[in-house]
Design a protein around this motif. Structure first.
Motif, PDB file in Angstrom:
ATOM      1  N   MET B 143     -21.018   5.734 -56.628  1.00 61.95           N
ATOM      2  CA  MET B 143     -22.083   6.627 -56.628  1.00 61.95           C
ATOM      3  C   MET B 143     -23.417   5.828 -57.043  1.00 61.95           C
ATOM      4  N   LYS B 144     -23.465   4.579 -57.298  1.00 65.17           N
ATOM      5  CA  LYS B 144     -24.578   3.851 -57.746  1.00 65.17           C
ATOM      6  C   LYS B 144     -25.080   3.848 -58.972  1.00 65.17           C
ATOM      7  N   ALA B 145     -24.324   4.363 -59.765  1.00 67.58           N
ATOM      8  CA  ALA B 145     -24.568   4.163 -61.075  1.00 67.58           C
ATOM      9  C   ALA B 145     -24.670   2.936 -61.639  1.00 67.58           C
ATOM     10  N   PRO B 146     -25.660   2.715 -62.875  1.00 70.43           N
ATOM     11  CA  PRO B 146     -25.708   1.098 -63.206  1.00 70.43           C
ATOM     12  C   PRO B 146     -24.390   0.755 -63.772  1.00 70.43           C
ATOM     13  N   PRO B 147     -24.257  -0.771 -63.417  1.00 69.54           N
ATOM     14  CA  PRO B 147     -22.820  -1.303 -63.792  1.00 69.54           C
ATOM     15  C   PRO B 147     -22.701  -1.226 -65.508  1.00 69.54           C
ATOM     16  N   VAL B 218     -18.987 -10.172 -75.539  1.00 65.27           N
ATOM     17  CA  VAL B 218     -20.006 -10.304 -74.757  1.00 65.27           C
ATOM     18  C   VAL B 218     -19.549 -12.013 -74.279  1.00 65.27           C
ATOM     19  N   GLU B 219     -19.669 -12.949 -75.074  1.00 66.71           N
ATOM     20  CA  GLU B 219     -19.399 -14.340 -74.444  1.00 66.71           C
ATOM     21  C   GLU B 219     -18.110 -13.945 -73.338  1.00 66.71           C
ATOM     22  N   ALA B 220     -17.183 -13.465 -73.669  1.00 76.43           N
ATOM     23  CA  ALA B 220     -16.021 -13.291 -72.824  1.00 76.43           C
ATOM     24  C   ALA B 220     -16.587 -12.956 -71.425  1.00 76.43           C
ATOM     25  N   LEU B 221     -17.332 -11.489 -71.482  1.00 77.67           N
ATOM     26  CA  LEU B 221     -18.001 -11.011 -70.334  1.00 77.67           C
ATOM     27  C   LEU B 221     -18.748 -11.972 -69.311  1.00 77.67           C
ATOM     28  N   GLU B 222     -19.566 -12.710 -70.141  1.00 75.16           N
ATOM     29  CA  GLU B 222     -20.212 -13.712 -69.482  1.00 75.16           C
ATOM     30  C   GLU B 222     -19.111 -14.864 -68.511  1.00 75.16           C
ATOM     31  N   THR B 223     -18.283 -15.634 -69.409  1.00 77.58           N
ATOM     32  CA  THR B 223     -17.475 -16.194 -68.809  1.00 77.58           C
ATOM     33  C   THR B 223     -16.596 -15.702 -67.659  1.00 77.58           C
ATOM     34  N   ARG B 224     -16.409 -14.443 -67.592  1.00 77.19           N
ATOM     35  CA  ARG B 224     -15.524 -13.791 -66.918  1.00 77.19           C
ATOM     36  C   ARG B 224     -16.138 -13.033 -65.785  1.00 77.19           C
ATOM     37  N   GLY B 225     -17.575 -13.518 -65.513  1.00 71.72           N
ATOM     38  CA  GLY B 225     -18.404 -13.224 -64.520  1.00 71.72           C
ATOM     39  C   GLY B 225     -19.001 -11.468 -64.437  1.00 71.72           C
ATOM     40  N   PHE B 226     -18.997 -11.010 -65.580  1.00 74.97           N
ATOM     41  CA  PHE B 226     -19.430  -9.579 -65.599  1.00 74.97           C
ATOM     42  C   PHE B 226     -21.038  -9.662 -64.966  1.00 74.97           C
ATOM     43  N   LYS B 234     -19.914  -8.345 -53.984  1.00 74.09           N
ATOM     44  CA  LYS B 234     -18.455  -8.477 -53.339  1.00 74.09           C
ATOM     45  C   LYS B 234     -17.604  -7.877 -54.381  1.00 74.09           C
ATOM     46  N   GLY B 235     -17.759  -8.374 -55.672  1.00 75.65           N
ATOM     47  CA  GLY B 235     -16.804  -7.579 -56.544  1.00 75.65           C
ATOM     48  C   GLY B 235     -16.800  -6.309 -56.630  1.00 75.65           C
ATOM     49  N   ARG B 236     -17.999  -5.538 -56.366  1.00 77.17           N
ATOM     50  CA  ARG B 236     -18.038  -4.227 -56.333  1.00 77.17           C
ATOM     51  C   ARG B 236     -17.096  -3.674 -55.304  1.00 77.17           C
TER      52      ARG B 236
ATOM     53  N   PHE C 109      -9.751  -9.125 -63.898  1.00 75.25           N
ATOM     54  CA  PHE C 109     -11.379  -8.771 -64.117  1.00 75.25           C
ATOM     55  C   PHE C 109     -12.123  -9.901 -63.455  1.00 75.25           C
ATOM     56  N   GLY C 110     -11.829 -11.141 -63.908  1.00 78.17           N
ATOM     57  CA  GLY C 110     -12.563 -12.302 -63.433  1.00 78.17           C
ATOM     58  C   GLY C 110     -12.528 -12.421 -61.985  1.00 78.17           C
ATOM     59  N   PRO C 111     -11.346 -12.450 -61.430  1.00 76.94           N
ATOM     60  CA  PRO C 111     -11.405 -12.787 -59.909  1.00 76.94           C
ATOM     61  C   PRO C 111     -12.086 -11.574 -59.085  1.00 76.94           C
ATOM     62  N   VAL C 112     -11.902 -10.476 -59.466  1.00 73.14           N
ATOM     63  CA  VAL C 112     -12.536  -9.317 -59.013  1.00 73.14           C
ATOM     64  C   VAL C 112     -14.297  -9.345 -59.030  1.00 73.14           C
ATOM     65  N   ASN C 113     -14.715  -9.825 -60.266  1.00 74.52           N
ATOM     66  CA  ASN C 113     -15.973  -9.823 -60.760  1.00 74.52           C
ATOM     67  C   ASN C 113     -16.469 -11.078 -59.559  1.00 74.52           C
ATOM     68  N   PHE C 114     -15.756 -12.092 -59.637  1.00 73.00           N
ATOM     69  CA  PHE C 114     -16.456 -13.134 -58.623  1.00 73.00           C
ATOM     70  C   PHE C 114     -16.157 -12.813 -57.154  1.00 73.00           C
ATOM     71  N   GLY C 115     -15.606 -11.629 -56.861  1.00 73.78           N
ATOM     72  CA  GLY C 115     -15.458 -11.257 -55.300  1.00 73.78           C
ATOM     73  C   GLY C 115     -14.239 -12.042 -54.676  1.00 73.78           C
TER      74      GLY C 115
END
Lengths: 296, 277, 565
Positions: B143-147, B218-226, B234-236, C109-115
């Motif tokens: 529904m387009k809520a902020p990520p 947060v470091e992990a979020l960054e490296t895992r593409g959040f 695409k991810g969405r 999580f990673g693969p999905v985020n990177f599409g």
């Protein structure tokens, strides 16, 4: 590979005082998690209600207040109320719909304004003031809206003898008790005590420089037009959401006579509330800017 | 008085009940439906009560919502808190009426308001207790809520038991290492003060420990593409690919419409109002 | 040139820091290598590894100089997101790296985020490779530490990076789980050719799994050598806080000059080749007569209700007595009831059936706060015990709050004995692991309990610090009448305990001595214990009862050595 590029590239990254986006995310997540945890307690603490007299801890205000005092006030203020929604309302199934948006905006605004007032988190009075201001804005706006909600929302307020007065008394009492219990006992006093203890200790754990009088956090930008317009927006949004929920307006279709019955008067109540608070914010922002200038 | 292991009304019990509410009671009525439809169902019940002042309609809606809650296996703690609220609310209403010499009309007017709030509360309990928060956050994303909101839901869901345990450990540490209360004072005023100050003090280590934890997260979020996912669609799309409307979702919508219409029809047949029009 | 990591003149200074953390690092790591990075606290190991995936300098800003190429990409030009396709990082506090509620979602999580369209195949393959596919639907918080670690690793593996960095896997895991993690890393290294970089203190694991070793000290790389050469530099390693593995120390004593053995089998072969055979062991000293009972459990049954409403019995009709002067180790796999037993002794929980008495008091009759005068419980994570601003305040909290008459003197004495005086005014959280552990021991000492309970006191410590803590535990004996330790650390059991209680299947499986435990291979197998290497080596060479320390081991060869020379 082009070896012509200097192999000893030197790079100094920007001023540590300016936050990177990940640091903002960190502040947001921290604030959210801690206030979420705090809200689990207030959820299970029973309220003391004696007739119309109600004594309860609305929330542990000191937790988000400490966050907005120590870190970037905007991100901390945006994160904290989300913690309440996520941990208590959604996980425990206590979600009250549109009203949550109203609550979210009120609390965020209160915390942001409170946090922006703080120049040095080590000064107890500044932190205590921030706590009281935060609760004042949150509960004050909320109380006024609630009051008008009943006055206007219960279709026949004036029909019921004594109801408006009783609501006024009850809301007034609730506001006073909230201010005392939430704002002072679980707000100002513990926040002043904790902010001083945490200052300089918690920031390095997150790779940030502590905030003090010489290094005010950017984004505490209360002097700017952007902040004023944000405040306007939040105020209006908060009022609109509140009345959407409260006033049974609902699209007129079902009750075509509602405008005739109440007039447009109650809509003006919300506008008036917003205007009063807004003027207050603008005036205090101006005053603070003058003070900041004179200090420079 | 000898202490014993208690399975109800102890700290452990509250903790367990909260966890059960958040995790184990999932799989009730709405678990199998598309979360967007469930959110829609909730929205209907959150709006409908405000469209009428007819107490009969409100009572019918209340009954429907209550049945939904029963089908959703809501745990005793959450129900208990709700019932407690309802009872005190009622007591409060009568107190108000008595206090201001109002007649039954005052009460009826306020009952209308309480019923409305009650329907919304029950509907939210039914929808959000039986719906997996993960699915809910997916519905919000679609529904387009902020990520950040959807991340918050997901992260809160993952962290809840861990931070509750950690906080419990810290509070236990305070209990064991500080002096126990010698005197309770008049009206036992020292007891809430002691509990309150322990609570506040316990937040000091909690804040520091959580700060440390957040840094890694947060470091992990960054490296895992959040952050990357926030900028690309695409991810969405992948994440939401499983959301599909099926027959049963339509059936739910239909049943909801029929029930709501039914409630309003009953209201027409036997209206009860707080006042006469 | 197939170097997956190539670093030239890397220097980095955190903002506000007086000294750069890295001062000119040059390093090459070959593709497909299994490298261990070692070095003392503050040597810059972690900062170096964070430069691999661009967190330094993109996430942690600061002064960055030099050049880091990873898989052919200059990290300064690439974003963290782009680099995460090439480098995966498993943190020391890996639990915080897991951000989604269920295992499958987290791995994907990673693969999905990177599409990535094949995200499902990637995550399933990663979970299968690490043997955690059966956990896919579980909640992350339900997992044991080892399972969480593998989940974090799977999340990284699903991105199929060229390099995986694992920061101190042994720190938060018990040795059996760490072994499992290393086996999996080896499998990933062999099957996918992924380069593995581990930050590691435990020379035993380095010896068995790594192929090369990088020694960091003072922000520089001292050397990068093949593992056998690296471990031969025993003295240098010891200076940097990495004592040689027991078998290497033993082999060096018995067969000086021979190549360094990396496994027990190699060590045994090496000693046999030297023609050495163990003599009969001197008779063991008699155990001292048991003292008076400090704590007693009679018919104790206890269990918890879990989230799904089932009551699980953790202890079933257990009878035990803890006596003065005993050093008791509680061992058993996760969930065997070690922590439950400790909590029952503190009075934080009371048993469902049976009684627990401490110092003659039934725990049901008093509040835990009162019982704390006699029992002290030290948690596994020191950070959860740090409630105050400084080490001194932590230690002083109990005696001052309880108005013990000689509080100030006790605190000074404890600080002195545990070598904490220099850090007395620092916050506990800013200290190193070993200092933190000493602080918690100080908290316990200052409470002067009759019964001291410790949960995993040597977890997450490097070998040198661990030995230090074991020595301190031994020194506690004169102050505290009875000490009970719940642990997975078999070296601690071997070197410190006088009595071992093996818990399992809700009861006490064995009540024995360390030597008795390690002599019973079937029992060790049953509760998933890994005896210390020196013990295994002793058994391999036919020493009976098997030795508990290197000194005991070499003593068994004293006659052979004397006769041989």
């Amino acid at each position: 590979m082009t070896e012509t590029a200097p192999s000893r590239a030197r790079r100094v990254l920007p001023d540590p005082q300016s936050l990177t986006s990940s640091q903002k995310l960190m502040v947001f997540v921290l604030s959210m998690t801690l206030f979420g945890l705090a809200n689990i307690f207030t959820e299970v603490i029973p309220e003391f209600k004696l007739g119309p007299v109600e004594l309860s801890v609305a929330y542990l205000a000191f937790v988000p207040v400490v966050m907005v005092c120590l870190f970037h006030p905007l991100y901390a203020a945006l994160g904290a109320p989300l913690g309440e929604i996520v941990f208590v309302d959604l996980l425990m199934g206590d979600f009250s719909g549109i009203g949550e948006v109203e609550g979210y905006l009120q609390l965020s605004l209160g915390l942001y304004v409170g946090g922006s007032l703080v120049r040095d988190p080590r000064r107890r009075w500044q932190v205590a003031t921030a706590a009281i201001v935060a609760v004042l804005i949150d509960k004050g706006v909320g109380g006024i809206i609630d009051m008008s909600k009943v006055v206007v929302g219960v279709e026949d307020a004036e029909y019921v003898e004594g109801l408006p007065e009783s609501v006024l008394v009850i809301e007034g009492f609730a506001f006073a008790s909230d201010l005392l219990i939430t704002g002072v006992l679980f707000g100002a006093i513990p926040a002043a005590y904790l902010a001083r203890r945490l200052h300089g200790k918690i920031e390095p754990l997150m790779g940030m420089a502590p905030r003090d009088a010489e290094h005010p956090v950017p984004g505490r930008a209360r002097q700017t037009a952007a902040f004023v317009s944000l405040a306007v927006f939040l105020m209006l949004a908060s009022g609109v959401f509140a009345f959407l929920e409260a006033a049974d307006v609902k699209f007129g279709v079902w009750e075509p006579g509602f405008i005739d019955r109440y007039g447009l008067g109650f809509l003006w109540v919300s506008v008036a509330v917003c205007a009063v608070v807004l003027i207050g914010v603008v005036v205090s922002a101006k005053a603070l800017r003058r003070r900041a200038r004179s200090e420079d | 008085m000898a202490r014993r292991q208690r399975d109800v009304l102890s700290v452990e019990w509250v903790k367990l009940e909260l966890l059960r509410t958040a995790y184990a009671t999932r799989g009730g009525l709405f678990a199998g439906f598309d979360p967007r439809v469930v959110v829609g169902w909730y929205a209907v019940f959150a709006v409908a009560p405000w469209l009428t002042h007819n107490i009969t309609v409100l009572a019918a809606l209340f009954a429907v919502a209550a049945v939904a809650v029963a089908l959703c296996r809501v745990g005793p703690l959450v129900l208990g808190l709700f019932a407690f609220g309802l009872v005190t609310e009622t007591a409060y209403l009568f107190a108000v009426a008595w206090f201001f010499d109002g007649d039954l009309h005052t009460v009826a007017a306020l009952v209308t308001l309480s019923l409305k709030l009650g329907v919304v509360a029950l509907a939210s309990m039914a929808a959000f207790v039986s719906l997996d928060p993960e699915k809910l956050s997916d519905a919000l994303v679609s529904m387009k809520a902020p990520p950040l909101l959807s991340f918050g839901v997901s992260y809160g869901y993952r962290m809840l038991p861990i931070i509750m345990d950690e906080f419990h450990t810290i509070v236990d540490g305070h209990r064991l290492r500080s002096a126990p209360l010698e005197r309770r004072g008049i009206l036992a005023w020292r007891v809430p003060v002691h509990i309150g100050s322990t609570l506040v003090r316990s937040f000091y280590p909690m804040m520091l420990n959580t700060a440390k934890r957040t840094r890694t997260t947060v470091e992990a979020l960054e490296t895992r593409g959040f952050t990357f996912a926030g900028e690309s669609a695409k991810g969405r799309d992948i994440r939401l690919a499983y959301l599909r409307l099926r027959m049963r979702d339509l059936a739910l919508a239909l049943v909801t419409v029929v029930l709501i219409a039914g409630a309003f029809i009953i209201g027409e047949l036997a209206p009860v109002f707080a006042r006469d029009f | 040139m197939d170097d997956v990591i190539a670093i030239d003149g890397l220097a980095f200074r955190y903002p506000g820091a007086a000294e750069p953390t890295l001062k000119g690092v040059d390093l090459r790591i070959r593709r497909g290598d299994f490298t261990a990075v070692i070095g003392g606290n503050g040597s810059g190991k972690t900062t170096l590894c964070k430069a691999f995936n661009g967190l330094v300098p993109h996430f942690w800003s600061g002064e960055f100089e030099g050049r880091v190429d990873v898989d052919g990409i200059d990290t300064l030009d690439a974003t963290v997101a782009a680099l995460s396709h090439r480098v995966g990082y498993v943190y020391q506090d890996f639990g915080n790296q897991l951000v989604r509620p269920s295992v499958r979602d987290d791995v994907a999580f990673g693969p999905v985020n990177f599409g990535l369209a094949d995200h499902r195949e990637r995550s399933e393959a990663a979970m299968r490779l690490l043997g955690i596919d059966h956990l896919a639907k579980r909640y992350v918080w339900e997992l044991s530490g080892g399972q969480q670690h593998l989940t974090a690793l799977a999340g990284v593996l699903a991105m199929d990076p060229a390099v995986i960095v694992v920061d101190e896997p042994v720190a938060e895991l018990d040795p059996a789980r760490a072994e499992e993690t290393y086996r999996m890393l080896k499998r990933v290294n062999e099957e996918r050719g992924t380069t593995i970089v581990v930050i590691e203190h435990h020379a035993e694991f380095i010896a068995r799994y790594a192929r090369s070793v990088v020694l960091m000290s003072d922000g520089r790389v001292r050397w990068h050598l093949p593992v056998r050469e690296a471990l031969a530099r025993r003295a240098e390693l010891a200076v940097h806080g990495i004592p040689a593995p027991q078998i290497i120390a033993a082999a060096a004593e018995l067969t000086p000059g021979a190549p360094v053995p990396l496994t027990v089998a190699e060590a045994a072969q090496c000693i046999r080749d030297a023609g050495l055979a163990p003599g009969p062991r001197p008779p063991q000293p008699e155990a001292p007569a048991p003292g008076p009972v400090i704590a007693r459990l009679t018919g104790v049954t206890h269990g918890y209700k879990d989230v799904r409403g089932k009551v699980s019995t953790v202890l079933d009709a257990v009878d035990l007595a803890f006596r003065e002067g005993e050093r008791i180790a509680l061992v058993g796999s996760n969930g065997a009831g070690k922590s439950t037993l400790l909590r029952l002794l503190t009075g934080l929980n009371v048993p469902r059936k049976g009684t627990v008495e401490v110092d003659g008091t039934d725990t049901r009759t008093v509040k835990p706060a009162r019982l704390a005068d006699r029992v002290c419980y030290l948690y596994q994570h020191p950070e959860q015990m740090f409630l105050n601003d400084s080490v001194r305040q932590e230690i002083a909290m109990f005696p001052e709050q309880r108005r013990r008459p000689d509080a100030a003197a006790v605190v000074d004495d404890v600080l002195e004995r545990l070598r904490l005086t220099d850090f007395a005014d620092r916050d506990g959280r800013t200290l190193s692991g070993g200092q933190q552990r000493r602080t918690t021991l100080g908290i316990g000492l200052a409470m002067a309990p009759a019964l001291l309970l410790l949960d995993e006191p040597t977890a997450s410590l490097d070998t040198a610090t661990r030995n230090d803590v074991i020595a301190m535990l031994a020194a506690l004996a004169e102050r505290i009448r009875c000490v009970v330790v719940a642990t997975h650390d078999m070296q601690l059991v071997a070197e410190w305990a006088t009595r071992v209680l093996v818990l399992g299947e809700a009861r006490v499986l064995a009540d024995t001595t360390p030597a008795g435990l390690f002599d019973d291979a079937a029992l060790c197998e049953r509760v998933n214990l890994v005896p210390p290497q020196i013990n295994v080596l002793g058994r391999e060479l036919g020493i009976h009862p098997p030795p508990l320390s290197v000194a005991e081991f070499t003593a068994a060869f004293a006659p052979a050595l004397a006769g041989g020379r």
